[in-house]
Design an enzyme around this catalytic site. Structure first.
Site, PDB file in Angstrom:
ATOM      1  N   GLU A 191      71.473  30.892 -16.150  1.00 19.92           N
ATOM      2  CA  GLU A 191      71.356  31.265 -14.733  1.00 19.92           C
ATOM      3  C   GLU A 191      70.675  30.170 -13.912  1.00 19.92           C
ATOM      4  OE1 GLU A 191      71.199  36.102 -14.928  1.00 19.92           O
ATOM      5  OE2 GLU A 191      69.333  35.071 -15.404  1.00 19.92           O
ATOM      6  N   GLU A 265      77.209  38.590 -18.800  1.00 23.10           N
ATOM      7  CA  GLU A 265      76.261  39.700 -18.794  1.00 23.10           C
ATOM      8  C   GLU A 265      76.825  40.824 -17.941  1.00 23.10           C
ATOM      9  OE1 GLU A 265      72.257  38.765 -17.754  1.00 23.10           O
ATOM     10  OE2 GLU A 265      72.105  37.080 -19.151  1.00 23.10           O
TER      11      GLU A 265
END
Length: 635
Positions: A191, A265
């Site tokens: 991320e 995710e």
């Protein structure tokens, strides 16, 4: 909805499992907007499970449940701060045996997407980065700052030799592993688009992987807003989300053309903070979204399939509308519970996947029953003030020293727990922290509790008194922020001067309370334990015995609230069982029970020790059902 959804083709991957593909040369590739595994069309049906959050004895059980649900791939993070707790000292043993975990995944027919960081987020202290990095006052985490990259390089030099032989296509340097391993993809950082402080950093991490022998498909992982900033050439971009917005998967086409779509995710639930609700995510909404994602031709990873537990002091924190620390449980309202039991999400997903996969799914493993061992009476206690002289040697300093820079652990500082600052004062007045307490300080004059200092309370009135007195600040590190732009500011303890009547305090004795197993073993033999009185205000250690007649089973510990002189027992603290740190409890909730794995117990006598910061109780209850608090649905 699930019944009405139809899929254009069914997938039979019975031969596409790690132990049946010999002499691999191609691994996982991308071509014409799809994945190919050894040249054959492949879809990733993945689930996240972290070996460091699950007792080793239960790894295989959770993997078998993945297979029974219909998954073919396991994803896991690798926590740097556990594997290198002190600079230059590495630990890949016991519950941190990454090689054993990955080999077990292969044995059970699961491919692996490895997410080695170095930053992992994961609601884990400092996002998995070691706290000793913050000893450098100029440290710039997650950048090409020399002090950071040198530390990453040293860590990867130890980590990658474990990983390289377990790749699906063994490179030339590892031809002795002719079968290949289960790793089909490796994620570059995590991320980074939400951080994006250094445009050269992702290339550095990618090259750090490639130069050490990583040959499998590389991936990045970001939410929609961070996608374009988290890219790195040569890695497949994947996306993270919970709600499938219109056009969200097509948005991937704007950052990379003709590539397979992957949700790295898909959030099956959510995590909890102390003082908030226990978040849950509707099972039907979740499985219908999964079905929609698959209908669009995308691959998926369920984050989390099994959350597990933030044992010890390892839970992270959030910096959003103030500091919020995470609870001990990482149940996450995931597909399996914190203790590995099935939820309705499991059976709904299993039904969905069974309509897509062209062979029968394995039967779900039998659930292990949980035990209720009844009440544990805490029969002895010892005050923290009585522990200090015999078990803890102070460090003397003119100025307050933050936790990470206390000279301990081979000069790696203190990572977790509490730190006690003592100094001498004359008279009373206004004590002001100038917001230098991280994260919560109990304040004592001699042994009398006078109040607390934290982010919201920065000053206290100290009572007047005659002569010199000891001022004591017991400061708890409640967990370092693991996500966002504040990572460089996560030093704990006293991070600057504290003032009494506008004069900075000086000449401290500093006691480290890490509460490692060696300390807990020494505590057991310390002198000064005595019977618990009817009324006591901490900080103190309490101990009792949990007696088990038969083979130990999982249980849950609930700290009973008992009214004693208008004080409700068990306020805030930590529970240990046979020197193992189960984690924090706090009466503000939401979490009310701590998960105690059966493998951590033994037949016969088990020692239970509670460190209570303030208002002690007398009883801990062993129950067979967890209670994680009042629920609130995720918006």
């Amino acid at each position: 909805l699930l019944i009405r959804l139809s899929f254009s083709s069914r997938f039979n991957w019975s031969e596409l499992v790690p132990l049946r593909l010999w002499g691999r040369t191609l691994g996982l590739q991308t071509a014409n907007s799809q994945f190919l595994l050894e040249g054959m069309p492949f879809r990733i049906f993945g689930g996240s499970m972290h070996y460091f959050r699950v007792p080793r004895e239960y790894w295989e059980d959770r993997m078998l449940k993945m297979k029974a649900c219909g998954l073919n791939t396991l994803t896991t993070y690798v926590p740097w701060n556990l594997h290198e707790p002190e600079r230059g000292k590495f630990d890949f043993s016991q519950n941190l045996d990454l090689e054993a975990f990955l080999s077990l995944a292969a044995k059970n027919g699961l491919w692996v997407i490895l997410r080695p960081g170095p930053y992992i987020c994961s609601e884990w202290d400092l996002g998995g980065l070691p706290s000793w990095l913050l000893q450098d006052p100029e440290m710039q985490l997650r950048t090409t700052y020399k002090g950071f990259t040198e530390a990453v390089d040293a860590y990867f030099d130890h980590l990658m030799p474990i990983v390289i032989p377990l790749q699906a296509t063994s490179p030339l340097c590892c031809q002795q592993y002719k079968k290949g391993g289960p790793i089909i993809a490796v994620q570059v950082e995590n991320e980074y688009g939400s951080y994006a402080k250094d445009p050269h950093y992702m290339t550095y991490v990618k090259m750090a992987l490639l130069s050490r022998g990583i040959v499998e498909l590389l991936m990045t992982s970001d939410n929609k807003n961070g996608l374009s900033l988290g890219l790195v050439r040569g890695a497949l971009a994947t996306v993270n989300f919970q709600k499938l917005e219109a056009g969200l998967l097509k948005y991937l086409d704007t950052v990379q053309k003709d590539q397979p779509k992957m949700v790295m995710e898909y959030w099956t639930g959510w995590f909890d903070n102390w003082g908030g609700p226990h978040y849950v995510f509707d099972a039907d909404e979740m499985v219908n979204t999964v079905a929609s994602i698959l209908k669009l031709g995308a691959s998926i990873n369920l984050y989390m399939f099994h959350g597990g537990t933030n044992f010890g002091f390892m839970s992270g924190a959030l910096e959003a509308d103030g500091y919020k620390s995470d609870v001990t449980s990482y149940d996450y309202d995931a597909v399996l519970t914190e203790a590995g039991d099935y939820t309705s999400k499991f059976f709904k997903l299993r039904q969905l996947f069974s309509t897509i996969i062209g062979q029968p799914l394995p039967l779900p493993p039998t659930i292990e029953s949980k035990a209720s061992y009844g009440a544990v009476l805490m029969h002895q206690y010892i005050s923290l003030w009585d522990v200090l002289p015999s078990l803890l040697q102070p460090i003397k300093s003119e100025f307050p020293v933050n936790m990470e820079n206390v000279h301990l652990n081979g000069s790696s500082g203190q990572a977790h727990g509490y730190v006690l600052y003592e100094t001498v004062i004359f008279g009373g007045g206004i004590l002001h922290s100038r917001d230098h307490v991280r994260d919560r300080a109990q304040v004592f004059v001699n042994t009398m509790y006078v109040g607390k200092l934290d982010y919201n309370t920065v000053e206290l009135s100290l009572p007047e008194g005659q002569g010199f007195r000891q001022l004591r600040l017991l400061v708890e590190n409640r967990g370092r922020v693991n996500y966002g732009l504040a990572l460089n500011d996560q030093r704990k303890g006293l991070i600057g001067d504290v003032f009494l009547n506008k004069t900075p305090l000086r000449n401290f004795k500093i006691y480290s309370l890490e509460m490692k197993p060696s300390f807990m073993a020494s505590l057991r033999h310390a002198g000064g334990w005595s019977s618990v009185p009817d009324y006591f205000v901490g900080p103190a250690f309490f101990r009792g015995r949990l007696w088990i007649e038969h083979q130990p089973q999982d249980t849950f510990l609930k700290l009973q609230a008992i009214m004693l002189c208008s004080l409700q027992g068990w306020d805030k603290g930590v529970v240990f069982i046979n020197d193992q740190n189960l984690g924090r409890y706090w009466k503000i909730g939401p979490q009310e029970t701590l998960y105690l794995p059966g493998p951590w117990l033994r037949k016969g006598s088990n020692e239970v020790v509670v460190f209570e910061e303030h208002a002690a109780g007398r009883i801990i209850q062993s129950v067979d059902i967890p209670y994680l608090g009042r629920t609130q649905y995720v918006d």
